[in-house]
Write an enzyme that holds these catalytic residues in place. Structure first.
Site, short mmCIF file in Angstrom:
data_model
loop_
_atom_site.label_atom_id
_atom_site.label_comp_id
_atom_site.label_asym_id
_atom_site.label_seq_id
_atom_site.Cartn_x
_atom_site.Cartn_y
_atom_site.Cartn_z
N GLY A 284 0.22 -1.19 -0.20
CA GLY A 284 -0.09 0.14 0.03
C GLY A 284 0.72 1.41 -0.04
N GLU A 326 3.04 -5.97 -1.50
CA GLU A 326 2.52 -5.35 -2.56
C GLU A 326 2.50 -4.17 -2.59
OE1 GLU A 326 -1.66 -6.83 -0.54
OE2 GLU A 326 -0.45 -8.88 -0.56
N GLY A 328 0.54 -2.17 -4.10
CA GLY A 328 -0.48 -0.98 -4.53
C GLY A 328 -0.28 -0.29 -5.89
N TYR A 374 -13.19 9.74 0.22
CA TYR A 374 -12.08 10.13 0.86
C TYR A 374 -11.80 11.46 1.41
CZ TYR A 374 -10.79 5.19 -0.28
OH TYR A 374 -11.68 3.91 -0.83
N CYS A 401 -25.20 15.45 -10.20
CA CYS A 401 -25.87 15.77 -9.16
C CYS A 401 -25.97 16.03 -8.11
CB CYS A 401 -27.40 15.52 -9.34
SG CYS A 401 -27.92 16.56 -11.18
N TYR A 431 -7.26 3.07 -9.12
CA TYR A 431 -8.91 3.03 -7.63
C TYR A 431 -10.23 4.12 -8.32
CZ TYR A 431 -6.33 0.32 -4.72
OH TYR A 431 -5.53 -0.11 -4.13
#
Length: 475
Positions: A284, A326, A328, A374, A401, A431
């Site tokens: 990550g 990983e 990410g 986020y 909207c 993402y």
């Protein structure tokens, strides 16, 4: 700043620009470190990627569009693989790098991952099918998820995936039954919540105790899971898996997590007589979305992680297992930018002393939900021409909207930005397409890969016909 009953935006002396956002010496210049490696601007101010101007991309493929620099993606994958190979050359069994399919996956990307020698993490039947379609060998696939379906587990076992990361006692029993029925041995890892707080957003911090993933280390559940696996036929306990979060910029959290995970590794060896050959320390790793962020290089990460493993194993008198990590978003994220066309522009008075330019583009939260979800920060640049106008504090917003439909909260753009201009937002490879939606019945954008002066679609744009295809008209 003084309080104001209408909120901070109305306080005396308020500036519309956040403190971290630097005043640009040249509003046309690209911020270093935010863009794919082949991205430049020509003398006319037109953004180019691998020699292809974005004006040509707009003309051929339309906007909005995700534009991925294939050479940049491949180079980042190689950088992680070679850095970890070098750093772990003398540490136990070496190291493997797993690309996170959840960041962004399509058949072409899975093929690039395979060709560059990485492994691949999947967490659904769809991601597994994509990996297999791209020719990824089953033994180089890991299958994650806290609630894998029976069908997904069966598909994983049938494909011979190298490891299934189990997340519950129920799942251990299901995988054991599948292995017994097929007469095979299945390698599994135990997802462990190490109780380490990653310095990241709470929605993407994954190793604290009170959340859905894994077996608790402190409560003894992780050791009990290892006992259960050892006692079940058809299962091979490969090792432990920990993931402390995402968008992480330092290795201190990994040091504490490794100490706890490897401590359990040693306990399993001593009490169960099982020498687990692997450990996964997660990843990550963070990327630079704006000038606020200063990510470590793959070499820095690899060397620091190798020293952590070396030191902790020495203290535990443990032979270092083969390590996997990983990265990410660190591979996919910086390799892609999103190209938009401006539709409307309006000046909004924040208070009597400050204004902000609202620049509306033809995409929004349907192609990048992270700002709304986020509060993520992004940068941007005007991509279709050069401007001699002065910089103004701007907010790039979408067409949906929702008042929270914001793509870039704060950036300096030229004061003469106008309808028809092109805006490019870097760092959207991870993402964004993966979490894209059809909100407001908006077709999802295409993914356009660029390499050696040529652009091609690797994921086509959705159409209105696609949107209507799932409706049962006569229901």
């Amino acid at each position: 700043m003084h309080a104001h009953e209408a909120g901070a935006l109305h306080a005396p002396g308020y500036s519309a620009a956040p403190e971290w956002l630097p005043w640009p010496d040249d509003v046309n210049a690209l911020e270093p470190g935010l863009w794919p490696r082949t991205v430049t601007k020509d003398d006319e101010g037109v953004l180019t990627v691998a020699g292809v101007p974005v004006t040509a991309i707009q003309q051929e493929f339309g906007t909005p569009a995700y534009v991925i620099d294939e050479d940049d993606f491949r180079a980042r994958a190689r950088d992680f693989r070679t850095a970890y190979d070098a750093a772990f050359a003398d540490v136990g069994g070496g190291a493997d790098v797993y690309y996170a399919g959840k960041a962004f996956l399509c058949t072409a990307v899975a093929r690039w991952v395979r060709e560059e020698g990485l492994h691949l993490d999947v967490c659904s039947g769809g991601e597994l099918a994509t990996a297999l379609r791209a020719g990824m060998p089953g033994e180089r696939i890991g299958f994650h998820g806290n609630n894998k379906s029976a069908a997904e587990l069966e598909a994983a076992v049938a494909a011979g995936v190298g490891r299934i990361i189990v997340d519950s006692h129920t799942e251990i029993d299901r995988v054991s039954a599948l292995a017994r029925d097929r007469g095979v041995e299945v390698g599994v890892m135990v997802r462990v919540t190490a109780g380490v707080e990653a310095h990241t957003h709470e929605f993407i911090a994954t190793a604290h105790e009170d959340q859905k993933f894994g077996f608790s280390l402190s409560g003894g559940e992780a050791f009990a899971a290892c006992e259960r696996i050892v006692a079940r036929p058809g299962l091979r306990l490969l090792g432990l898996h920990s993931h402390i979060g995402s968008q992480i910029f330092e290795t201190s959290g990994f040091e504490l997590s490794a100490r706890r995970i490897l401590g359990l590794h040693a306990r399993v060896r001593d009490e169960l007589g099982v020498a687990m050959p692997e450990v996964d320390l997660g990843g990550g790793y963070g990327i630079a979305y704006t000038t606020q962020h200063s990510p470590l290089t793959p070499t820095e990460l690899a060397e620091q992680m190798a020293e952590i493993v070396r030191r902790e194993c020495r203290a535990l008198e443990l032979d270092p297992p083969r390590v996997s990590i990983e990265p990410g978003r660190a591979i996919a994220g910086p390799s892609t930018f999103t190209l938009y066309e401006v539709g409307t522009v309006k000046q909004v008075h924040v208070d009597r002393a400050a204004t902000r330019l609202y620049v509306s583009v033809d995409g929004g939260m349907s192609d990048n939900i992270r700002t709304a979800l986020y509060g993520a920060d992004y940068s941007c640049t005007m991509a279709g021409r050069r401007s001699d106008a002065h910089p103004v504090v701007s907010r790039v917003v979408g067409r949906h909207c929702e008042s929270g439909d914001v793509v870039v909260r704060d950036e300096y753009l030229p004061a003469d930005v106008r309808p028809g201009d092109l805006i490019a937002v870097p760092g959207t490879g991870a993402y964004c397409r993966a979490m894209a939606s059809q909100y407001n019945h908006t077709p999802r954008p295409p993914v356009v890969a660029v390499r050696d002066g040529a652009a091609r679609v690797i994921v086509r744009r959705e159409t209105i016909e696609d949107l209507l295809a799932l409706d049962v008209a006569d229901a």
